[in-house]
Design a protein around this motif. Structure first.
Motif, PDB file in Angstrom:
ATOM      1  N   SER A 240       0.848  -1.189   0.000  1.00 31.73           N
ATOM      2  CA  SER A 240       0.000   0.000   0.000  1.00 31.73           C
ATOM      3  C   SER A 240       0.887   1.243   0.000  1.00 31.73           C
ATOM      4  O   SER A 240       2.097   1.172   0.277  1.00 31.73           O
ATOM      5  CB  SER A 240      -0.892   0.006   1.241  1.00 31.73           C
ATOM      6  N   GLN A 241       0.284   2.383  -0.294  1.00 30.10           N
ATOM      7  CA  GLN A 241       1.070   3.623  -0.296  1.00 30.10           C
ATOM      8  C   GLN A 241       1.634   3.890   1.094  1.00 30.10           C
ATOM      9  O   GLN A 241       2.773   4.356   1.232  1.00 30.10           O
ATOM     10  CB  GLN A 241       0.210   4.806  -0.749  1.00 30.10           C
ATOM     11  N   ALA A 242       0.855   3.581   2.124  1.00 32.88           N
ATOM     12  CA  ALA A 242       1.335   3.789   3.499  1.00 32.88           C
ATOM     13  C   ALA A 242       2.547   2.909   3.790  1.00 32.88           C
ATOM     14  O   ALA A 242       3.527   3.374   4.389  1.00 32.88           O
ATOM     15  CB  ALA A 242       0.216   3.494   4.492  1.00 32.88           C
ATOM     16  N   ASP A 243       2.496   1.661   3.359  1.00 33.52           N
ATOM     17  CA  ASP A 243       3.626   0.751   3.589  1.00 33.52           C
ATOM     18  C   ASP A 243       4.848   1.170   2.773  1.00 33.52           C
ATOM     19  O   ASP A 243       5.984   1.077   3.250  1.00 33.52           O
ATOM     20  CB  ASP A 243       3.233  -0.683   3.240  1.00 33.52           C
ATOM     21  N   PHE A 244       4.613   1.623   1.552  1.00 33.07           N
ATOM     22  CA  PHE A 244       5.731   2.066   0.716  1.00 33.07           C
ATOM     23  C   PHE A 244       6.366   3.320   1.309  1.00 33.07           C
ATOM     24  O   PHE A 244       7.597   3.457   1.334  1.00 33.07           O
ATOM     25  CB  PHE A 244       5.252   2.323  -0.713  1.00 33.07           C
ATOM     26  N   ASN A 245       5.530   4.225   1.809  1.00 32.04           N
ATOM     27  CA  ASN A 245       6.052   5.433   2.442  1.00 32.04           C
ATOM     28  C   ASN A 245       6.880   5.092   3.675  1.00 32.04           C
ATOM     29  O   ASN A 245       7.898   5.741   3.958  1.00 32.04           O
ATOM     30  CB  ASN A 245       4.910   6.374   2.831  1.00 32.04           C
ATOM     31  N   ALA A 246       6.430   4.065   4.410  1.00 32.13           N
ATOM     32  CA  ALA A 246       7.174   3.652   5.598  1.00 32.13           C
ATOM     33  C   ALA A 246       8.569   3.139   5.225  1.00 32.13           C
ATOM     34  O   ALA A 246       9.537   3.354   5.965  1.00 32.13           O
ATOM     35  CB  ALA A 246       6.393   2.569   6.340  1.00 32.13           C
ATOM     36  N   MET A 247       8.667   2.464   4.081  1.00 29.17           N
ATOM     37  CA  MET A 247       9.977   2.017   3.616  1.00 29.17           C
ATOM     38  C   MET A 247      10.878   3.213   3.324  1.00 29.17           C
ATOM     39  O   MET A 247      12.065   3.224   3.676  1.00 29.17           O
ATOM     40  CB  MET A 247       9.832   1.179   2.346  1.00 29.17           C
ATOM     41  N   LEU A 248      10.321   4.232   2.673  1.00 27.85           N
ATOM     42  CA  LEU A 248      11.106   5.417   2.317  1.00 27.85           C
ATOM     43  C   LEU A 248      11.505   6.222   3.546  1.00 27.85           C
ATOM     44  O   LEU A 248      12.610   6.779   3.605  1.00 27.85           O
ATOM     45  CB  LEU A 248      10.312   6.314   1.367  1.00 27.85           C
ATOM     46  N   ASN A 249      10.610   6.291   4.509  1.00 21.40           N
ATOM     47  CA  ASN A 249      10.815   7.176   5.654  1.00 21.40           C
ATOM     48  C   ASN A 249      11.422   6.467   6.853  1.00 21.40           C
ATOM     49  O   ASN A 249      11.230   6.895   7.998  1.00 21.40           O
ATOM     50  CB  ASN A 249       9.479   7.823   6.042  1.00 21.40           C
ATOM     51  N   ILE A 250      12.159   5.407   6.614  1.00 24.65           N
ATOM     52  CA  ILE A 250      12.833   4.720   7.699  1.00 24.65           C
ATOM     53  C   ILE A 250      13.786   5.697   8.397  1.00 24.65           C
ATOM     54  O   ILE A 250      14.451   6.495   7.735  1.00 24.65           O
ATOM     55  CB  ILE A 250      13.596   3.489   7.161  1.00 24.65           C
TER      56      ILE A 250
END
Length: 303
Positions: A240-250
């Motif tokens: 999901s976009q939320a999960d993908f964003n979480a990967m980027l914003n580690i």
């Protein structure tokens, strides 16, 4: 001397006669005739749901010549093979059918042979192989020993070990058919690290953050441009976009690195839209919706 020569000639004639007589008595039926193997219900399911519509065959019984002999591998369990086959159709093939409007895209481009392996393949450097694609014709999927009723409901587990891998390997095949643009490779320039990726960006929170900071969605993406492209594609459409964003914003990842990842992602999206008429956002929406219905999806019935 003449008598000896006559006897030798007579012996040769007799030997030839005996040989001819033996040949006359040989069975005319060849011994090199493949015996018919009775199909079980799973074989029939594969033929009806994969071979007929897609021209895809599945090897779920271990065949050594189709497996990588550099590794110690074990066969895939029968029940896990059924589960993988049904999930593969549901999460790996049908989303493309929905977007393209037919089964023709998968029939034309998806590998024609799927090879199931029970264990993972462990390299000398400690990293593991979860899937491979060979010349656009065969895809091998590993770790089916761990696919069961519990893991089959865990979307994060399914993505990490199986379906992110399926879409990653499929992207390689698409790239072999229509190469991605050279400007993708130029974005990160000479920072790809080849086989040193797991030491430059070790499997840890800090390693992942450093990879993002360098412009890579994952440590493995830093291996080569081809892997970078496939990693971006497969991570994006299976999360999901939320999960993908979480990967980027580690924590620890830099904004500059995130911007590079997004820039490369846009190239991937454009490539899929212009070359294959596939909107990655719509494809992701379809896959995520299917993932959300896993608790109602029958993974074991062959009816």
């Amino acid at each position: 001397m003449k008598r000896k020569l006559t006897l030798m000639m007579l012996g040769m004639v007799l030997l030839g006669t005996i040989s001819c007589n033996k040949e006359d008595k040989l069975d005319a039926n060849s011994v090199f005739v493949d015996s018919e193997i009775e199909q079980n219900e799973f074989d029939k399911y594969i033929y009806t749901n994969f071979t007929k519509p897609y021209n895809i065959d599945i090897l779920y019984k271990y065949v050594d010549r189709e497996s990588d002999l550099d590794y110690n591998l074990v066969p895939a369990p029968y029940e896990s093979s059924i589960r993988m086959t049904k999930l593969l159709s549901y999460l790996g093939l049908e989303p493309y059918n929905d977007l393209t409007g037919s089964k023709e895209f998968i029939r034309k481009y998806f590998p024609k042979l799927l090879n199931y392996i029970g264990s993972v393949a462990v390299r000398n450097n400690g990293t593991v192989v979860l899937g491979t694609a060979e010349n656009g014709a065969k895809m091998s999927l590993y770790n089916l020993l761990d696919l069961n009723a519990e893991t089959g409901q865990d979307k994060d587990y399914l993505n990490y070990y199986y379906f992110k891998t399926v879409h990653h390997e499929f992207q390689h095949i698409l790239n072999q058919t229509k190469p991605f643009p050279s400007d993708f490779r130029a974005i990160t320039g000479l920072t790809y690290v080849d086989d040193a990726w797991n030491t430059v960006y070790p499997n840890s929170a800090a390693g992942n953050a450093n990879a993002i900071s360098a412009g890579y969605i994952s440590p493995y993406a830093s291996k080569a441009a081809e892997e970078d492209f496939a990693e971006l594609y497969s991570f994006y459409i299976t999360r999901s976009q939320a999960d993908f964003n979480a990967m980027l914003n580690i924590p620890g990842a830099t904004d500059a690195g995130k911007a590079i990842v997004i820039k490369k992602l846009n190239v991937v999206k454009t490539y899929m839209r212009d070359n294959w008429n596939i909107d990655m956002d719509k494809l992701r929406e379809n896959i995520i919706a299917r993932m959300d219905k896993l608790d109602t999806f029958d993974q074991t019935s062959l009816n």
